[in-house]
Design an enzyme around this catalytic site. Structure first.
Site, PDB file in Angstrom:
ATOM      1  N   TRP A  25       0.822  -1.220   0.000  1.00 54.10           N
ATOM      2  CA  TRP A  25       0.000   0.000   0.000  1.00 54.10           C
ATOM      3  C   TRP A  25       0.853   1.266   0.000  1.00 54.10           C
ATOM      4  O   TRP A  25       0.339   2.362  -0.009  1.00 54.10           O
ATOM      5  CB  TRP A  25      -0.944   0.013   1.201  1.00 54.10           C
ATOM      6  CG  TRP A  25      -0.258  -0.323   2.488  1.00 54.10           C
ATOM      7  CD1 TRP A  25       0.425   0.534   3.300  1.00 54.10           C
ATOM      8  CD2 TRP A  25      -0.158  -1.611   3.092  1.00 54.10           C
ATOM      9  NE1 TRP A  25       0.940  -0.143   4.378  1.00 54.10           N
ATOM     10  CE2 TRP A  25       0.593  -1.468   4.279  1.00 54.10           C
ATOM     11  CE3 TRP A  25      -0.630  -2.894   2.745  1.00 54.10           C
ATOM     12  CZ2 TRP A  25       0.887  -2.539   5.111  1.00 54.10           C
ATOM     13  CZ3 TRP A  25      -0.332  -3.956   3.574  1.00 54.10           C
ATOM     14  CH2 TRP A  25       0.406  -3.776   4.745  1.00 54.10           C
ATOM     15  N   GLU A  38      -5.112   0.978   6.274  1.00 54.84           N
ATOM     16  CA  GLU A  38      -4.998   1.598   7.589  1.00 54.84           C
ATOM     17  C   GLU A  38      -5.909   0.926   8.619  1.00 54.84           C
ATOM     18  O   GLU A  38      -5.544   0.764   9.769  1.00 54.84           O
ATOM     19  CB  GLU A  38      -5.292   3.103   7.524  1.00 54.84           C
ATOM     20  CG  GLU A  38      -4.218   3.911   6.814  1.00 54.84           C
ATOM     21  CD  GLU A  38      -2.850   3.825   7.483  1.00 54.84           C
ATOM     22  OE1 GLU A  38      -2.770   3.471   8.667  1.00 54.84           O
ATOM     23  OE2 GLU A  38      -1.848   4.098   6.795  1.00 54.84           O
ATOM     24  N   LEU A  81      -7.629 -12.211  11.166  1.00 56.93           N
ATOM     25  CA  LEU A  81      -7.023 -10.892  11.375  1.00 56.93           C
ATOM     26  C   LEU A  81      -7.387 -10.315  12.754  1.00 56.93           C
ATOM     27  O   LEU A  81      -6.700  -9.439  13.271  1.00 56.93           O
ATOM     28  CB  LEU A  81      -7.486  -9.944  10.257  1.00 56.93           C
ATOM     29  CG  LEU A  81      -6.644  -8.718   9.950  1.00 56.93           C
ATOM     30  CD1 LEU A  81      -5.181  -9.064   9.745  1.00 56.93           C
ATOM     31  CD2 LEU A  81      -7.168  -8.002   8.708  1.00 56.93           C
ATOM     32  N   GLY A  82      -8.464 -10.842  13.351  1.00 56.40           N
ATOM     33  CA  GLY A  82      -8.838 -10.415  14.711  1.00 56.40           C
ATOM     34  C   GLY A  82      -9.461  -9.035  14.770  1.00 56.40           C
ATOM     35  O   GLY A  82      -9.677  -8.383  13.741  1.00 56.40           O
ATOM     36  N   CYS A 193      13.603   3.060  15.009  1.00 50.31           N
ATOM     37  CA  CYS A 193      13.316   3.392  16.408  1.00 50.31           C
ATOM     38  C   CYS A 193      12.201   2.466  16.918  1.00 50.31           C
ATOM     39  O   CYS A 193      11.108   2.889  17.258  1.00 50.31           O
ATOM     40  CB  CYS A 193      12.915   4.866  16.521  1.00 50.31           C
ATOM     41  SG  CYS A 193      13.011   5.474  18.211  1.00 50.31           S
ATOM     42  N   CYS A 200      19.818   2.143  17.625  1.00 51.44           N
ATOM     43  CA  CYS A 200      20.441   3.432  17.946  1.00 51.44           C
ATOM     44  C   CYS A 200      21.864   3.527  17.386  1.00 51.44           C
ATOM     45  O   CYS A 200      22.308   4.606  16.991  1.00 51.44           O
ATOM     46  CB  CYS A 200      20.482   3.635  19.452  1.00 51.44           C
ATOM     47  SG  CYS A 200      18.843   3.677  20.192  1.00 51.44           S
ATOM     48  N   CYS A 203      21.658   4.931  13.975  1.00 51.52           N
ATOM     49  CA  CYS A 203      20.574   5.903  13.765  1.00 51.52           C
ATOM     50  C   CYS A 203      21.113   7.286  13.383  1.00 51.52           C
ATOM     51  O   CYS A 203      22.060   7.783  13.986  1.00 51.52           O
ATOM     52  CB  CYS A 203      19.750   5.998  15.054  1.00 51.52           C
ATOM     53  SG  CYS A 203      18.480   7.256  14.965  1.00 51.52           S
ATOM     54  N   THR A 297      -6.595  -8.226  23.454  1.00 49.92           N
ATOM     55  CA  THR A 297      -5.920  -7.100  24.107  1.00 49.92           C
ATOM     56  C   THR A 297      -6.270  -7.011  25.589  1.00 49.92           C
ATOM     57  O   THR A 297      -5.412  -6.829  26.433  1.00 49.92           O
ATOM     58  CB  THR A 297      -6.302  -5.769  23.423  1.00 49.92           C
ATOM     59  OG1 THR A 297      -6.177  -5.969  22.029  1.00 49.92           O
ATOM     60  CG2 THR A 297      -5.416  -4.632  23.859  1.00 49.92           C
TER      61      THR A 297
END
Ligand code: SF4
Length: 355
Positions: A25, A38, A81-82, A193, A200, A203, A297
């Site tokens: 996408w 999204e 996919l839940g 990140c 790091c 980075c 969750t």
């Protein structure tokens, strides 16, 4: 201000030369496809989303195809996919766009935000990726990078903190390159990140990243609340009559709404076998039992499945439930744990056709 300018230009330079992240996408400008990706990406890793995204577009190339689709078919494609609320919202929004916007995805930010299932982050993503509008995305990636780089101690899970980060993100956005900038910051958070093991050492922000310089990277972003997880016990009777299994669709405003389930048992463990013996005239030895778990969750589910066969249909199964041929169970959308239960019960039996 100096740090903000540095952040913006360094991020865009990184995106130009070092960002190799490929996703189906990415660089898309069709609002329907951006919206679909999204919604699927909410609380789900990009790698897990790819096959679902491609499958959906193959079945529903246009938003009107999705709006006119059989809902059960849409749920079936979503299976695995839940977070099924997203699927319900997807259907509602597709229908609303066809009915209220003539099938054209709105381009006005407020109208996008008014769509069901679309929050501030998703609206900014659609507005910037599809229409190049200057709205900064603020998702988990953005909170993390900004909190670490600028060493922001404000929590990201209260209204004041959210508003602070939103304002900062909007100020950092490159107004003429909103699409590019938003893509860059999300990719940076996903690949450099990262939450637990940020890169790091390589980075581009290392010299100016305050949390790195202080050795406090993993303390950021700051959160106030810990997610409360409830342990929940569930039990189902998987009842076979001839070559059929009894199922029903979940209608309550609870987990798995609209998905299918077997016959739920809601009494105590102690009364369970008594219940089966009363209604089905069976002994404990006639029943196969297996436990499945599923992590949501906010809920940790432990699901006991009791599988048995009956010769007569008792009265309690004549309302609400339908007897579906075992070979057709694959055409119904089941929660992950119940799909595993079907595999457990039937995959070893020949001539059943369950995959
Ligand atoms: Fe993130 Fe580390 Fe880079 Fe700071 S130095 S922005 S913490 S990856």
């Amino acid at each position: 201000m100096k740090d903000e300018l540095f952040f913006r230009t360094t991020l865009l330079a990184w995106h130009k030369t070092n960002n190799a992240r490929q996703l189906p996408w990415k660089n898309e400008s069709d609002p329907y496809k951006i919206w679909l990706s999204e919604i699927m990406l909410q609380q789900t890793r990009a790698e897990a989303v790819i096959p679902f995204y491609e499958k959906f577009l193959a079945h529903f190339p246009q938003i009107s195809d999705l709006a006119n689709a059989n809902e059960q078919h849409v749920f079936k494609l979503w299976e695995g996919l839940g977070y099924y609320n997203r699927c319900r919202n997807l259907i509602t929004t597709a229908k609303a766009i066809v009915q209220e916007h003539g099938g054209i995805f709105p381009s006005d930010y407020k109208q996008i935000l008014a769509l069901k299932g679309v929050g501030v982050y998703t609206a900014a993503a659609i507005a910037s990726f599809a229409y190049e509008q200057a709205y900064a995305v603020v998702d988990g990636n953005v909170y993390r990078i900004l909190a670490r780089f600028f060493h922001i101690e404000k929590p990201i899970d209260n209204a004041e903190g959210k508003s602070f980060f939103q304002t900062l993100a909007q100020r950092l956005l490159h107004l003429q390159k909103a699409k590019l900038y938003n893509q860059a910051i999300m990719d940076f958070g996903a690949t450099v990140c990262t939450p637990k093991q940020p890169h790091c050492h390589s980075c581009v922000f290392q010299q100016r990243c305050i949390s790195f310089q202080k050795g406090l990277v993993l303390n950021f972003p700051v959160k106030l609340k810990k997610t409360k997880v409830i342990k929940r016990q569930m039990a189902y009777l998987m009842i076979q009559y001839k070559n059929k299994i009894f199922i029903q669709q979940r209608k309550e405003n609870d987990i798995w709404k609209n998905l299918y389930e077997f016959v739920p048992y809601e009494g105590t463990k102690k009364e369970l076998y008594e219940y089966i013996s009363t209604h089905f005239d069976l002994n404990k030895s006639d029943i196969q039992q297996q436990i499945f778990t599923q992590q949501l969750t906010h809920q940790e589910l432990t699901i006991t499945i009791l599988f048995f066969q009956i010769q007569h249909i008792p009265a309690i199964l004549t309302t609400n439930f339908v007897a579906v041929p075992i070979t057709k169970l694959n055409t119904f959308a089941f929660p992950k744990a119940l799909r595993e239960a079907i595999l457990w019960a039937f995959s070893k039996k020949k001539n059943i056709g369950i995959k």
